[in-house]
Design an enzyme around this catalytic site. Structure first.
Site, short mmCIF file in Angstrom:
data_model
loop_
_atom_site.label_atom_id
_atom_site.label_comp_id
_atom_site.label_asym_id
_atom_site.label_seq_id
_atom_site.Cartn_x
_atom_site.Cartn_y
_atom_site.Cartn_z
N LYS A 67 25.86 -23.74 14.92
CA LYS A 67 27.11 -24.13 14.25
C LYS A 67 27.61 -23.07 13.26
O LYS A 67 28.81 -22.88 13.11
CB LYS A 67 26.92 -25.46 13.55
CG LYS A 67 26.82 -26.65 14.51
CD LYS A 67 26.69 -27.93 13.70
CE LYS A 67 26.73 -29.15 14.60
NZ LYS A 67 26.75 -30.38 13.81
N ASP A 104 32.33 -33.38 11.87
CA ASP A 104 31.20 -34.22 11.43
C ASP A 104 31.61 -35.23 10.35
O ASP A 104 31.24 -36.40 10.41
CB ASP A 104 30.05 -33.35 10.89
CG ASP A 104 29.26 -32.68 11.99
OD1 ASP A 104 29.36 -33.12 13.15
OD2 ASP A 104 28.53 -31.72 11.70
P1 NDP Z 1 20.24 -27.83 9.26
O1 NDP Z 1 19.14 -27.10 9.91
O2 NDP Z 1 21.48 -27.10 8.86
O3 NDP Z 1 19.67 -28.52 7.90
C1 NDP Z 1 18.47 -29.22 7.91
C2 NDP Z 1 18.27 -29.96 6.59
O4 NDP Z 1 17.11 -30.79 6.70
C3 NDP Z 1 18.05 -29.02 5.40
O5 NDP Z 1 18.61 -29.60 4.25
C4 NDP Z 1 16.51 -29.01 5.31
O6 NDP Z 1 16.02 -28.72 4.02
C5 NDP Z 1 16.20 -30.46 5.64
N1 NDP Z 1 14.83 -30.67 6.12
C6 NDP Z 1 14.27 -30.21 7.27
N2 NDP Z 1 12.99 -30.62 7.36
C7 NDP Z 1 12.75 -31.38 6.26
C8 NDP Z 1 11.61 -32.10 5.79
N3 NDP Z 1 10.45 -32.10 6.47
N4 NDP Z 1 11.71 -32.78 4.63
C9 NDP Z 1 12.86 -32.76 3.92
N5 NDP Z 1 13.98 -32.11 4.31
C10 NDP Z 1 13.92 -31.42 5.47
O7 NDP Z 1 20.56 -29.06 10.23
P2 NDP Z 1 21.92 -29.90 10.27
O8 NDP Z 1 22.37 -30.11 8.88
O9 NDP Z 1 22.87 -29.28 11.22
O10 NDP Z 1 21.45 -31.28 10.94
C11 NDP Z 1 20.75 -32.27 10.19
C12 NDP Z 1 20.58 -33.52 11.02
O11 NDP Z 1 21.84 -34.15 11.25
C13 NDP Z 1 19.97 -33.30 12.41
O12 NDP Z 1 19.03 -34.33 12.62
C14 NDP Z 1 21.12 -33.46 13.36
O13 NDP Z 1 20.70 -33.94 14.62
C15 NDP Z 1 21.95 -34.50 12.63
N6 NDP Z 1 23.38 -34.43 13.02
C16 NDP Z 1 23.92 -35.51 13.68
C17 NDP Z 1 25.25 -35.48 14.08
C18 NDP Z 1 25.84 -36.66 14.80
O14 NDP Z 1 26.92 -36.53 15.36
N7 NDP Z 1 25.22 -37.81 14.78
C19 NDP Z 1 26.11 -34.32 13.81
C20 NDP Z 1 25.44 -33.27 13.05
C21 NDP Z 1 24.12 -33.33 12.71
P3 NDP Z 1 15.70 -27.19 3.57
O15 NDP Z 1 17.02 -26.63 3.06
O16 NDP Z 1 14.69 -27.34 2.50
O17 NDP Z 1 15.20 -26.47 4.79
#
Ligand code: NDP
Length: 276
Positions: A67, A104
């Site tokens: 993205k 989104d």
């Molecule tokens: P990104 O990779 O951009 O961000 C991931 C986020 O999750 C970061 O804030 C990261 O924190 C955090 N994270 C990852 N692992 C952990 C953990 N073990 N404990 C706590 N925090 C954690 O992903 P996206 O923002 O693009 O996507 C996030 C979610 O949203 C996904 O599951 C995706 O499938 C879902 N989504 C659903 C959509 C829909 O249409 N339903 C649309 C878009 C997304 P850190 O900064 O510390 O790494």
């Protein structure tokens, strides 16, 4: 004449529901289109997008992990894409440049308020995560009238960066994950982390649900079960996954490309039904 070409780019992508959703929308209007998945590793993403549009592609959805790259390669970017710093929709313009958009935030709001009937006005919301999806929904929650939006992220720097970009520290402050048990009874908790997708259980204190908050997980399917089970067991007023958001974000892309907004209800219901 060949049907208009659409695609979703991701890595991996074979699991994507987007082709099924877009074909179902197209059927509602008798539109002929081809919508396929394109698996591109990060290093091949730009070239794969160019190939698709050079061959006549009209529009593409973009999902993890591309993205931010989609946003970067576009020649024109909507305000929602700029706020998020990411794009989930690319559209070929008349001059062959690409326009980036992010659906989104609108998709989540429509699912939460219209499908699930949640009134966001005056709510104290807690946003877990500060990645692309969290950035995509944060401004929309504020615009929809939440009173406060507390942003908590595993890496505190990303939460601080998002809070600074919003620029309303009293209304949208950043807090560390270790401060979760000091957060005073939110009435909406939005899980925008990818922990569930990665198969990791979030460690959340039960005190967060003292006010029986409504809980919403952006992910869906197996990825959402950990957070939603925690929410239900701890007495949440409602616990919703992001399947409806997926359908609404797809409908926004469809409307952008075809100038007509599909009826999302039957498509959402068919995705909810277990496969026969
Ligand atoms: P990104 O990779 O951009 O961000 C991931 C986020 O999750 C970061 O804030 C990261 O924190 C955090 N994270 C990852 N692992 C952990 C953990 N073990 N404990 C706590 N925090 C954690 O992903 P996206 O923002 O693009 O996507 C996030 C979610 O949203 C996904 O599951 C995706 O499938 C879902 N989504 C659903 C959509 C829909 O249409 N339903 C649309 C878009 C997304 P850190 O900064 O510390 O790494």
């Amino acid at each position: 004449m060949t049907a208009a070409q659409f695609a979703v780019f991701g890595h991996p992508i074979s699991h994507s529901l987007s082709p099924r959703i877009h074909h179902a929308f197209a059927q509602q209007f008798g539109i002929e289109l081809e919508y396929r998945t394109i698996d591109a590793a990060p290093a091949q993403f730009d070239a794969a997008v160019r190939r698709f549009f050079d061959a006549g592609g009209v529009g593409a959805n973009v999902t993890l992990p591309h993205k931010a790259a989609a946003f970067a390669l576009a020649g024109e970017r909507s305000i929602t894409a700029r706020r998020a710093g990411t794009a989930n929709v690319l559209t070929r313009l008349a001059d062959d440049r690409l326009a980036a958009h992010n659906t989104d935030g609108d998709g989540m709001l429509r699912d939460l308020t219209e499908r699930h009937g949640v009134d966001l006005r005056g709510r104290h919301a807690l946003l877990l995560g500060a990645g692309g999806a969290a950035r995509g929904v944060a401004w929309h929650l504020l615009d929809a009238g939440v009173q406060t939006l507390t942003i908590v992220n595993r890496s505190p720097e990303a939460a601080a960066t998002l809070a600074a970009a919003i620029g309303e520290p009293a209304r949208a402050p950043a807090r560390g994950w270790d401060e979760l048990d000091t957060i005073d009874s939110p009435d909406l908790i939005v899980n925008a982390t990818s922990a569930g997708v990665l198969g990791v259980a979030l460690q959340l204190p039960l005190t967060l649900l003292r006010s029986r908050a409504v809980c919403y997980d952006l992910s869906y399917g197996k990825a959402a079960t950990g957070f939603l089970s925690w929410a239900s067991a701890a007495g949440a007023r409602g616990a919703f996954d992001g399947l409806g958001m997926l359908v609404e974000t797809a409908a926004d892309a469809f409307a952008l490309w075809h100038g007509r907004r599909p009826d999302t209800a039957p498509v959402y219901q068919s995705l909810r039904r277990p496969a026969a």
